[in-house]
Design an enzyme around this catalytic site. Structure first.
Site, mmCIF file in Angstrom:
data_model
loop_
_atom_site.group_PDB
_atom_site.id
_atom_site.type_symbol
_atom_site.label_atom_id
_atom_site.label_comp_id
_atom_site.label_asym_id
_atom_site.label_seq_id
_atom_site.Cartn_x
_atom_site.Cartn_y
_atom_site.Cartn_z
ATOM 1 N N HIS A 65 38.361 40.585 41.248
ATOM 2 C CA HIS A 65 39.388 41.290 41.025
ATOM 3 C C HIS A 65 39.712 41.782 42.134
ATOM 4 O O HIS A 65 40.857 42.383 42.931
ATOM 5 C CB HIS A 65 39.052 41.692 39.299
ATOM 6 C CG HIS A 65 40.466 42.816 39.326
ATOM 7 N ND1 HIS A 65 41.482 42.571 39.346
ATOM 8 C CD2 HIS A 65 39.802 44.180 39.470
ATOM 9 C CE1 HIS A 65 42.311 43.212 39.305
ATOM 10 N NE2 HIS A 65 41.432 44.748 39.302
ATOM 11 N N ASP A 91 37.949 49.900 41.151
ATOM 12 C CA ASP A 91 36.882 49.956 39.845
ATOM 13 C C ASP A 91 35.748 50.536 39.447
ATOM 14 O O ASP A 91 34.778 50.657 38.643
ATOM 15 C CB ASP A 91 37.202 48.167 38.875
ATOM 16 C CG ASP A 91 38.681 47.905 38.503
ATOM 17 O OD1 ASP A 91 39.183 49.621 37.963
ATOM 18 O OD2 ASP A 91 39.362 46.787 38.625
ATOM 19 N N GLU A 94 35.299 53.551 37.385
ATOM 20 C CA GLU A 94 35.320 53.504 35.842
ATOM 21 C C GLU A 94 34.444 52.009 35.135
ATOM 22 O O GLU A 94 34.030 52.804 34.043
ATOM 23 C CB GLU A 94 36.419 53.148 35.762
ATOM 24 C CG GLU A 94 37.364 52.533 34.160
ATOM 25 C CD GLU A 94 38.608 52.470 34.261
ATOM 26 O OE1 GLU A 94 39.455 52.202 34.963
ATOM 27 O OE2 GLU A 94 38.577 52.972 32.551
ATOM 28 N N ASP A 95 33.809 51.842 36.038
ATOM 29 C CA ASP A 95 32.878 50.671 35.178
ATOM 30 C C ASP A 95 31.558 50.848 36.100
ATOM 31 O O ASP A 95 30.676 49.635 35.226
ATOM 32 C CB ASP A 95 33.992 49.120 35.742
ATOM 33 C CG ASP A 95 35.444 48.698 35.350
ATOM 34 O OD1 ASP A 95 35.630 50.013 34.150
ATOM 35 O OD2 ASP A 95 35.307 48.006 35.217
ATOM 36 N N ASP A 157 47.398 46.297 41.365
ATOM 37 C CA ASP A 157 45.734 46.325 40.176
ATOM 38 C C ASP A 157 46.591 45.509 38.954
ATOM 39 O O ASP A 157 46.274 44.793 38.903
ATOM 40 C CB ASP A 157 45.480 47.214 40.240
ATOM 41 C CG ASP A 157 44.587 47.234 39.277
ATOM 42 O OD1 ASP A 157 43.648 46.474 39.010
ATOM 43 O OD2 ASP A 157 44.363 48.513 38.444
HETATM 44 MN MN MN Z 1 41.651 47.118 38.643
#
Ligand code: MN
Length: 744
Positions: A65, A91, A94-95, A157
């Site tokens: 991604h 990301d 965040e992830d 995104d």
């Molecule tokens: Mn994303």
């Protein structure tokens, strides 16, 4: 390479990931950007490591991604290494366990800031509360005002998420599609990212109305053959003409997108068959170095309209004046060979790139220095564009009812909530926005941890902690400190209440006074008072009394004349000439010939200009039937009256006094020393027992000077007072003054 879902061992999967990354990198390498391969490589390796073992819902490794987003950023938006790195890392915070600080440590401040921005807007927009879209969108805009790249990467995104939406459950599909339609597609349009906008719209439409999408897609496909035929027929004569001009060009067909066909059918209420501009022709030319793009556009226009008749209302010249988002092209709609309108879009290669990729492409065409400073300039351009929308760019803002953007600021509470306020809002506005009680007790605020007053004008991004005190009392000038209607209304109502209370209090006090003097609140009395105190409404008068701006003690002496007269006429009497003729004879010459008027027949007032008191030489002036004004003989106003209206002058004398008091003003001046003012006031009020109504004394550079208005019985008393005042140490002069302008 196989579909990653079908890869059955880690080696194959890793090879696929590497391959996807290299494809992305190859696109970057072909760009005009500075080649910061090493940094991008580092970002990629870091992201691979961070997302290790995580898969998307589709089953593919998560890292695919970010790679795809980076590819869109490079290929379809045309951004450089900073954005590509940020896209690869978008990301991670965040992830995964990594923080923004970790990113900054490894990739520097700029990339970390962008990732931080992306992380911030991500939670809200992807969060479960769809109803909060509008608020989140504002957050998006707020972040955008810091660095537009945040929004561009967010756009990439979103595009990738839309392209891979099929693997999501249906409810989620609808939500994401709705958001895309509502927020991202218009934003892409606003940024000039037409290709992305069109794709986002079509994808949203596909998930929101799958049947319609299928139906229209197949209809478009079915008409392909006839369209191709039309294209051939239509473009052949144009090609011939352009060849004759010796131009380098391409002619493409542009088929209207599924979504825009559908929308046209909806808004015009027509069937698919009647959407006439289904087909458009795009002529893209490559000018020689010295050729003017604009001139060539019009040459091509001329060649086209030589063949086909143009629609007079459908010429759009965005070459002379590009649209606010940078779009340049010359559009003309002409009558085709089979009797249908066909739109022809004429663009240079550069214009076409800008149209497809937005300003990023614009930047690409600027040769020479290709470092970040040039990028910064471009980012600044977009920022300004968004801040000062030009008329034809307003559409975007209207779509969202966000025309507030240019005139709104975003302010944070101490715990990070965002409040939107009109530009120019102050600390006090913010306090009232939080709560009326916070507003009324607000004494200031800590703005970004710095102490600021109530009137401090807030800026977007400020963090504001309101400081309150129970001892605070709102004041009326607070109205001047606030910008918002809310705060204004609150302050007004606050004072309306207080105003009413004070007014009532004033009215009551006046009534009590009148009662104690056996007077009533007659219209006549009120109108006299209004005139005397310079008020226009009785509410204002009562308010002034309630506020003690009017001294009630003076009221009986000033206004109760008519009734009080019978009492005090025992002590003193004004004598007027009984008729005009007699007065005329006596006015200037013979004072012994004055006549006494009976109590009931006369009415008079003391002239404001010279304020005569018993003991002054006076005369009367007949204002109208039975009404006299009493002036001092030497009063300039009276002199003028004598000259112009001699017939109306009567002579008058004071008979007796010492009970009534009359207003008089004295001017004092002298050398200032400690306690001198209080001694002056003491002499007046204590030693001479005289009431003062107004004291206005200034001291400057060791000198005091000022006026004192007081109530005095007569000239004799006044002279005594002046003599007594002259005895005060430092007093240089004491004079009675007639009015504002005139000293004695
Ligand atoms: Mn994303």
């Amino acid at each position: 390479m196989e579909n990653p879902q079908n890869l059955n061992n880690i080696e194959d999967e890793n090879a696929y990931i590497e391959n996807q990354y290299q494809e992305m990198l190859a696109i970057y390498k072909k760009s005009a950007h500075r080649q910061k391969i090493e940094l991008i490589d580092k970002a990629f390796r870091f992201a691979v490591d961070a997302h290790q073992g995580v898969r998307r819902r589709s089953g593919e490794p998560y890292i695919l991604h970010p790679i795809s987003v980076a590819r869109i950023v490079a290929e379809e938006i045309g951004l450089g290494s900073t954005s590509i790195c940020a896209a690869l890392l978008h990301d991670v915070v965040e992830d995964t366990e990594y923080t923004v600080e970790d990113i900054e440590e490894r990739f520097g401040k700029k990339i970390a800031q962008i990732v931080d921005g992306l992380t911030k807007i991500s939670g809200g927009v992807f969060g479960e509360q769809a109803s909060k879209q509008a608020e989140n969108f504002r957050k998006l805009l707020l972040t955008m005002s810091e660095d537009i790249r945040v929004v561009l990467i967010k756009m990439a995104d979103r595009l990738h998420n839309m392209r891979t939406l099929a693997s999501m459950p249906q409810a989620k599909q609808l939500k994401i599609a709705g958001e895309t339609q509502y927020i991202y597609a218009p934003l892409a349009n606003r940024l000039g990212l037409y290709a992305i906008k069109t794709e986002l719209e079509d994808l949203s439409f596909k998930y929101e109305h799958p049947d319609k999408y299928e139906e229209l897609s197949s209809k478009i496909a079915k008409t392909k053959e006839s369209r191709d035929k039309l294209f051939e027929m239509f473009s052949a004569p144009i090609s011939k003409a352009l060849d004759a001009l010796g131009l380098k060009y391409e002619i493409h067909t542009r088929v209207k997108s599924v979504y825009s066909i559908w929308r046209k059918m909806q808004t015009k209420n027509i069937p698919f068959e009647e959407v006439y501009d289904l087909l458009a022709l795009r002529i893209i030319f490559d000018p020689d170095e010295n050729q003017s793009e604009k001139k060539l556009c019009w040459e091509i226009y001329s060649a086209v309209t030589d063949q086909y008749k143009p629609h007079p209302d459908r010429i759009r010249d965005w070459v002379s004046t590009p649209r606010a988002n940078g779009y340049e092209a010359l559009h003309v709609t002409v009558m085709g060979p089979l009797g249908q309108w066909v739109e022809v879009q004429i663009r240079s290669r550069r214009m076409d790139d800008i149209a497809e990729k937005g300003f990023a492409a614009h930047w690409k065409y600027k040769t020479g220095e290709k470092d970040d400073s040039e990028l910064e300039k471009w980012l600044q351009t977009i920022k300004e564009l968004l801040e000062n929308p030009e008329p034809n760019a307003i559409d975007f803002l209207d779509t969202f009812k966000l025309n507030l953007f240019a005139s709104e600021i975003f302010v944070f509470t101490p715990n990070g909530d965002i409040k939107t306020m009109p530009q120019g809002s102050t600390v006090l506005d913010f306090a009232f926005l939080l709560h009326t009680d916070v507003g009324t007790t607000c004494i200031g605020a800590k703005v970004n941890h710095k102490l600021e007053p109530l009137s401090y004008v807030l800026n977007s991004g400020d963090q504001v902690e309101i400081l309150t005190s129970k001892k605070q009392t709102p004041s009326e000038d607070w109205i001047d400190y606030v910008k918002t209607a809310r705060a204004r209304a609150k302050i007004r109502s606050l004072f309306k209440k207080e105003y009413r209370n004070i007014m009532k209090k004033g009215e009551t006090s006046l009534k009590e006074l009148l009662d104690s003097h056996g007077q009533s609140m007659s219209r006549d009395l009120i109108s006299q008072m209004l005139e005397h105190y310079g008020k226009t409404k009785k509410e204002e008068l009562f308010y002034a009394i309630g506020k003690s701006q009017i001294n009630l003690d003076e009221v009986p002496k000033l206004f109760f004349k008519a009734k009080a007269e019978s009492k005090w006429m025992k002590f003193w009497k004004l004598q007027f000439g009984s008729n005009k003729k007699e007065a005329k004879e006596t006015a200037n010459t013979n004072k012994s010939k004055v006549l006494t008027l009976t109590e009931s027949s006369k009415n008079y007032r003391i002239a404001e200009c010279c304020q005569p008191i018993p003991g002054d030489d006076i005369l009367g002036f007949i204002e109208d039937e039975n009404k006299f004004v009493v002036h001092k003989c030497q009063c300039p106003v009276a002199m003028k009256l004598k000259a112009s209206h001699g017939d109306n002058i009567v002579s008058a004398v004071w008979e007796t006094h010492k009970v009534l008091s009359f207003p008089a003003t004295i001017r004092v001046n002298g050398i200032d020393s400690q306690g001198v003012l209080s001694r002056i006031l003491n002499v007046i009020s204590e030693e001479n027992e005289i009431n003062m109504t107004k004291v206005n004394i200034d001291t400057k550079d060791g000198i005091f000077e000022g006026d004192i208005t007081l109530y005095i019985h007569d000239v004799e008393d006044l002279n005594n007072l002046c003599l007594n005042l002259l005895k005060v140490h430092g007093m240089k002069s004491v004079n009675r003054i007639e009015n504002d302008k005139q000293g004695k």
